[in-house]
Design an enzyme around this catalytic site. Structure first.
Site, mmCIF file in Angstrom:
data_model
loop_
_atom_site.group_PDB
_atom_site.id
_atom_site.type_symbol
_atom_site.label_atom_id
_atom_site.label_comp_id
_atom_site.label_asym_id
_atom_site.label_seq_id
_atom_site.Cartn_x
_atom_site.Cartn_y
_atom_site.Cartn_z
ATOM 1 N N LYS A 30 -6.678 2.974 9.798
ATOM 2 C CA LYS A 30 -6.378 2.277 8.473
ATOM 3 C C LYS A 30 -6.999 2.692 7.764
ATOM 4 O O LYS A 30 -8.255 3.746 7.489
ATOM 5 C CB LYS A 30 -7.618 0.893 8.820
ATOM 6 C CG LYS A 30 -7.845 0.019 7.465
ATOM 7 C CD LYS A 30 -8.362 -1.185 7.403
ATOM 8 C CE LYS A 30 -10.054 -0.643 7.101
ATOM 9 N NZ LYS A 30 -9.757 -0.618 5.794
ATOM 10 N N LEU A 60 -4.485 -2.147 0.842
ATOM 11 C CA LEU A 60 -5.465 -1.495 -0.539
ATOM 12 C C LEU A 60 -5.733 -3.229 -0.900
ATOM 13 O O LEU A 60 -6.213 -3.517 -2.089
ATOM 14 C CB LEU A 60 -3.960 -0.760 -0.712
ATOM 15 C CG LEU A 60 -3.473 0.154 -0.738
ATOM 16 C CD1 LEU A 60 -2.747 0.566 -1.306
ATOM 17 C CD2 LEU A 60 -5.191 0.792 -0.840
ATOM 18 N N LYS A 61 -5.732 -4.689 -0.126
ATOM 19 C CA LYS A 61 -5.805 -5.895 -0.294
ATOM 20 C C LYS A 61 -5.618 -6.321 -2.137
ATOM 21 O O LYS A 61 -6.119 -6.080 -2.968
ATOM 22 C CB LYS A 61 -7.499 -5.859 -0.234
ATOM 23 C CG LYS A 61 -7.890 -5.984 0.833
ATOM 24 C CD LYS A 61 -9.840 -6.043 0.482
ATOM 25 C CE LYS A 61 -10.402 -6.001 1.911
ATOM 26 N NZ LYS A 61 -10.281 -4.665 2.597
ATOM 27 N N THR A 68 3.636 -8.606 -11.043
ATOM 28 C CA THR A 68 3.274 -7.043 -10.017
ATOM 29 C C THR A 68 2.836 -6.861 -8.317
ATOM 30 O O THR A 68 2.851 -5.728 -7.677
ATOM 31 C CB THR A 68 1.657 -6.737 -10.812
ATOM 32 O OG1 THR A 68 2.026 -7.445 -12.695
ATOM 33 C CG2 THR A 68 0.931 -5.786 -10.745
ATOM 34 N N GLY A 207 -15.090 0.810 12.142
ATOM 35 C CA GLY A 207 -15.358 2.120 11.436
ATOM 36 C C GLY A 207 -15.872 3.005 11.875
ATOM 37 O O GLY A 207 -16.610 3.406 13.063
HETATM 38 O O1 C5P Z 1 -17.802 0.633 8.996
HETATM 39 P P1 C5P Z 1 -16.752 -0.907 9.090
HETATM 40 O O2 C5P Z 1 -16.589 -1.102 10.666
HETATM 41 O O3 C5P Z 1 -17.814 -2.273 9.047
HETATM 42 O O4 C5P Z 1 -15.562 -0.912 8.761
HETATM 43 C C1 C5P Z 1 -14.756 -2.349 7.968
HETATM 44 C C2 C5P Z 1 -13.751 -1.721 7.575
HETATM 45 O O5 C5P Z 1 -12.853 -2.885 7.441
HETATM 46 C C3 C5P Z 1 -14.148 -1.128 6.278
HETATM 47 O O6 C5P Z 1 -12.939 0.085 5.334
HETATM 48 C C4 C5P Z 1 -13.428 -2.769 4.899
HETATM 49 O O7 C5P Z 1 -13.315 -2.042 3.744
HETATM 50 C C5 C5P Z 1 -12.833 -3.045 5.938
HETATM 51 N N1 C5P Z 1 -12.434 -4.277 6.035
HETATM 52 C C6 C5P Z 1 -13.123 -5.443 6.280
HETATM 53 N N2 C5P Z 1 -12.960 -6.728 5.389
HETATM 54 C C7 C5P Z 1 -11.798 -7.466 5.409
HETATM 55 C C8 C5P Z 1 -11.228 -6.630 5.672
HETATM 56 C C9 C5P Z 1 -10.944 -5.431 5.388
HETATM 57 O O8 C5P Z 1 -14.771 -5.043 6.132
HETATM 58 N N3 C5P Z 1 -11.740 -8.537 5.462
#
Ligand code: C5P
Length: 227
Positions: A30, A60-61, A68, A207
């Site tokens: 990701k 990128l949400k 746009t 992450g």
């Molecule tokens: O470090 P961690 O396991 O908390 O990372 C979660 C990842 O998922 C981060 O990159 C965060 O930006 C992303 N994310 C999230 N919640 C969402 C969408 C994406 O935590 N709803």
């Protein structure tokens, strides 16, 4: 269930070192806002140059007006990525426009919508959306499904209900996964791998539990073992 490793390290070099160490594993990667803002499309190419087989989720949400969102989505469809996301709260019109304008594109990546961020607890969520997470996440998922999206980002706890209200094949992608009881950090609705599996999550996004561990490759392999 698939595993997606978030490349959220502070530098391009560190992220690419992590990618290198994960070569050969059956995982998605990701790319988040931070990495993309700093390192751009080149970073995506760098990953593909390390191993073509890695599938890429560009997180990128998008949240903007329909025109746009759709024109940006077209640009994203031209990148060598396999999935990207938009916010369901951008509304049905924006989501439908994204799907309409990208539907004819060759190799369109999967497009999923964020329901409720896993960093929200009930109080914080209610302040913004004036409703409970469960109700709203389901509503957002139903709207996303009707607009033709491929799935949603949600916590593991909303996954089963979302599939029941949409379709079993409607993808649920869940961050906030803490496989071995690690710190929750800023995440509020966390689950471990067995919970995510029990909730029929299609993709677990992990992450910090991986990239902050002593040995990211071993941790990833351990998680894959549990999956
Ligand atoms: O470090 P961690 O396991 O908390 O990372 C979660 C990842 O998922 C981060 O990159 C965060 O930006 C992303 N994310 C999230 N919640 C969402 C969408 C994406 O935590 N709803």
């Amino acid at each position: 269930m698939k595993l997606c490793v978030a490349l959220d390290l502070p530098t391009r070099k560190q992220n690419l070192k992590l990618v290198q160490s994960l070569c050969g594993l059956d995982i998605w990667l990701k790319v988040g806002l931070r990495g993309f803002v700093r390192d751009g499309n080149e970073f995506i190419n760098d990953i593909k140059n390390i191993d073509q087989k890695f599938k890429i989720f560009l997180d990128l949400k998008l949240y903007d007006i329909p025109n746009t969102m759709a024109s940006t989505a077209i640009e994203l469809c031209r990148l060598p990525i396999d999935m990207f996301n938009i916010h369901a709260s951008s509304g049905s019109e924006a989501m439908s426009e994204v799907m309409r304008q990208t539907s004819g594109m060759a190799n369109r990546p999967k497009i999923i919508a964020v329901t409720a961020l896993t960093s929200f607890d009930e109080t914080g969520f209610k302040q913004i959306y004036n409703d409970s997470i469960t109700i709203k996440a389901n509503e957002f998922a139903i709207l996303s499904h009707k607009a033709g999206l491929d799935g949603v980002v949600c916590s593991a706890y909303e996954s089963i209900d979302i599939k029941r209200h949409t379709d079993q094949n409607f993808l649920t992608v869940s961050p906030g996964i803490r496989p071995f009881g690690e710190s929750t950090h800023d995440q509020k609705r966390v689950a471990d791998i067995s919970k995510a599996k029990e909730c029929l999550v299609d993709m677990a996004v992990v992450g910090r539990p991986i990239y902050e561990s002593q040995n990211p490759k071993e941790t990833t392999k351990k998680i894959l073992g549990q999956i």
